[in-house]
Design a protein around this motif. Structure first.
Motif, short mmCIF file in Angstrom:
data_model
loop_
_atom_site.label_atom_id
_atom_site.label_comp_id
_atom_site.label_asym_id
_atom_site.label_seq_id
_atom_site.Cartn_x
_atom_site.Cartn_y
_atom_site.Cartn_z
N ARG A 140 6.66 -3.84 0.64
CA ARG A 140 6.93 -5.26 0.89
C ARG A 140 7.12 -5.94 -0.46
N GLY A 152 -0.26 -5.49 -3.01
CA GLY A 152 0.72 -4.69 -3.73
C GLY A 152 2.09 -4.85 -3.10
N MET A 157 -0.84 1.97 4.31
CA MET A 157 -1.27 1.36 5.56
C MET A 157 -1.47 2.43 6.62
N GLU A 405 -7.90 -10.06 4.49
CA GLU A 405 -7.46 -9.41 5.73
C GLU A 405 -7.31 -7.91 5.50
N VAL A 406 -8.19 -7.13 6.10
CA VAL A 406 -8.08 -5.67 5.93
C VAL A 406 -7.48 -5.00 7.16
N HIS A 408 -5.55 -5.70 11.33
CA HIS A 408 -4.91 -6.66 12.21
C HIS A 408 -4.51 -5.94 13.49
N GLY A 440 -2.84 -2.43 12.59
CA GLY A 440 -2.67 -2.04 11.20
C GLY A 440 -3.95 -2.16 10.38
N ARG A 445 -5.84 -1.59 0.48
CA ARG A 445 -6.51 -2.89 0.36
C ARG A 445 -7.99 -2.75 0.71
#
Ligand code: ATP
Ligand code: MG
Ligand code: MG
Ligand code: MG
Length: 560
Positions: A140, A152, A157, A405-406, A408, A440, A445
């Motif tokens: 991203r 990053g 992920m 946010e780790v 979702h 996700g 992270r």
């Protein structure tokens, strides 16, 4: 692992461009190195922690019934065009062309790829539900890559996708994933909280984020002191188109006048006739008509975007003269739940007159309502929530915290299956769009979030479950034969007992070895020093600093 054989480039100085603790320490303790903005190499220690987190993720995914796959990072533009996200995702999606001038994207996420895969491979309800996941590098082009691994441009992920033939089945897997996520973050030792989230660009409805509580978090969470209520108050703006509408249904144009007392009050304020004091403004939000009863001199200033709870709020601006007179810069009608607007579109006037919403300052609204007190709790606009307010669920008061946010989880519904034509045949042979969920976790992270949480002034203090090695074995002087011999023996025994051991066999000064050891932060340090001749070693716990002396036999006994 013998330390002389691996790569752990520690640094004494705090790197100038690293402004949070986790980033500084990951660099200083030699876990990662930066290649370009938001792009990192994982060095041996970093890679080990990553693997440990991945192992936890894999175990919990398996327990939740998800199966691992690996999809391409290079994705055809056509897939993204089919879903429409080629046009809506924006510059975060990294795009490129192949030698034939065909367009591609580097995978920022995989809804498109997996939907197109499942569309071809699953045709019958008999094959559903199905949950697949992968652990993979995502790309991203973040506007502000920062805080090292926390934001990053290339990151790791875990993304899972589930496919269903009924809403109940989706609800069931969503719950299982929610539980799996809780287990994962607990096993990583994180202080986290699951919060109601905004569905943003993903187009989902039911969604939660897993937030690690941390002062450097970029999200703000409002949570109740006495209940499970917790929500992300930051809104991912979705485009809410609005226009003043004259073609609204007649039922909406009929204004029920509010009570006489309110009219008199406003009439007095504005020095106008009562009938000029109240007007109905009708506009469209997301193609739904919405009526708002407003003071005669108000104009719609802004219609705010949907927030985390799906609410839309309307801000009405008063003209300058009234502002001065009333000390009220903006009268605000709202929040109004968008679900309610849809249902209540025909009776919106009544809805408002009944006092579900009102202006945000006492004495300047038509009906005596106040945010927090009279708003429909389910749709309370969290932007108005302040610390100390009552919680929207009526239990406890609101506190704020910052979160990272780790993870979702989303119920996507048929957003992608409809756009991309992913259908199955139901029991009656009818074609139906698949119902989907997606889930996700930012694995890299999460590593940084643990690093942020587990450290002291000397370095890392890794929690047992994800530490790169269990034990740091340090012969103080490798030229001393007794020390080297005892250390080598211990190393062999510990490996036999299946401990992960980092053996500092380097010929370095004791000060360097101990400083490196504190910085790296393994849970247990075994120092083989002067007492090696008597067969005695020192054991130090990184977390508490407690020190014990043991003989080799006692130590092995303890470690059984
Ligand atoms: P953020 O709000 O931080 O930008 P996001 O909501 O865009 O994250 P999702 O699309 O929900 O991210 O992706 C799933 C997970 O991937 C996130 O919960 C987060 O843990 C992780 N993640 C997202 N963007 C990044 C990034 N730039 N660097 C590292 N991890 C990321
Ligand atoms: Mg993002
Ligand atoms: Mg987010
Ligand atoms: Mg997210």
């Amino acid at each position: 692992m013998k330390q002389s054989m691996t790569l752990i480039p520690t640094m004494r100085e705090i790197p100038a461009d690293a402004d949070v603790k986790s980033h500084q320490l990951l660099l200083r303790a030699g876990f990662i190195r930066q290649n370009a903005s938001g792009i990192y190499s994982f060095l041996p220690l970093g890679k080990k922690v990553l693997q440990n987190i991945e192992q936890i993720v894999r175990e919990e995914m398996m327990a939740a019934g998800a199966v691992e796959v690996l999809m391409p990072a290079l994705q055809q533009a056509e897939l993204w065009q089919e879903s429409g996200r080629w046009y809506s995702y924006g510059p975060e999606l990294m795009r490129l062309k192949d030698r034939h001038d065909r367009e591609f994207a580097l995978g920022a996420t995989h809804e498109e790829v997996i939907t197109s895969l499942i569309k071809d491979e699953v045709k019958s309800y008999k094959k559903l539900p199905l949950t697949l996941y992968q652990i993979q590098t995502k790309f991203r082009d973040e506007k502000r890559p920062r805080f090292g691994l926390l934001r990053g441009r290339e990151f790791i992920m875990k993304d899972a996708y589930s496919f269903h033939s009924s809403q109940e089945s989706l609800d069931d897997v969503y719950q299982k994933m929610y539980k799996a996520y809780s287990n994962i973050f607990e096993r990583c030792g994180l202080n986290y909280r699951a919060v109601i989230a905004d569905s943003g660009a993903m187009g989902g409805k039911d969604t939660h984020e897993f937030m690690v509580l941390s002062e450097i978090g970029e999200d703000t969470i409002a949570y109740s002191t006495e209940s499970d209520f917790a929500a992300n108050i930051e809104m991912a703006p979705v485009d809410v188109k609005y226009e003043k509408s004259s073609d609204a249904p007649d039922s909406l144009k009929k204004v029920d006048t509010p009570d006489q007392k309110s009219i008199d009050q406003v009439s007095g304020f504005l020095n106008k006739k009562p009938e000029e004091c109240i007007k109905t403004m009708i506009f469209k939000v997301d193609n739904e008509y919405v009526a708002v009863l407003a003071r005669g001199d108000h104009e719609i200033n802004d219609i705010k975007v949907k927030n985390a709870l799906g609410a839309v709020s309307v801000e009405l601006a008063a003209p300058e003269e009234t502002k001065e007179k009333m000390d009220c810069p903006v009268g605000s009608l709202g929040p109004i739940g968008i679900e309610d607007m849809k249902i209540l579109a025909d009776t919106a006037v009544e809805f408002i007159v009944n006092g579900v919403c009102g202006a945000n300052e006492e004495g300047v609204h038509f009906i005596n309502v106040n945010p927090g007190r009279d708003f429909n709790a389910d749709y309370a606009d969290l932007r108005f929530i302040q610390e100390g307010d009552p919680s929207p669920d009526g239990k406890g008061i609101i506190q704020f915290a910052k979160g990272i946010e780790v993870g979702h989880v989303f119920k996507l519904g048929t957003r992608y299956s409809e756009a991309m034509n992913a259908a199955y045949l139901d029991e009656n042979g009818r074609s139906q769009p698949m119902i989907m969920g997606c889930y996700g976790i930012g694995v890299s992270r999460t590593l940084a979030a643990v690093a942020e949480q587990f450290n002291d002034e000397k370095g890392f203090v890794w929690p047992k479950n994800i530490t790169p090695y269990d034990i740091h074995l340090i012969p103080v002087n490798v030229k001393d034969e007794a020390q080297t011999k005892l250390a080598d023996e211990l190393y062999a025994s510990l490996l036999q007992h299946r401990y992960e051991v980092l053996h500092d066999d380097r010929q370095e000064r004791p000060g360097v070895k101990f400083a490196d050891s504190d910085l790296i932060g393994l849970p247990v340090r075994i120092t083989v020093g002067k007492k090696a001749a008597d067969g005695i070693v020192e054991v130090k716990l990184r977390e508490t600093g407690e020190v014990f002396e043991y003989t080799k036999a006692e130590l092995l006994e303890k470690l059984q």
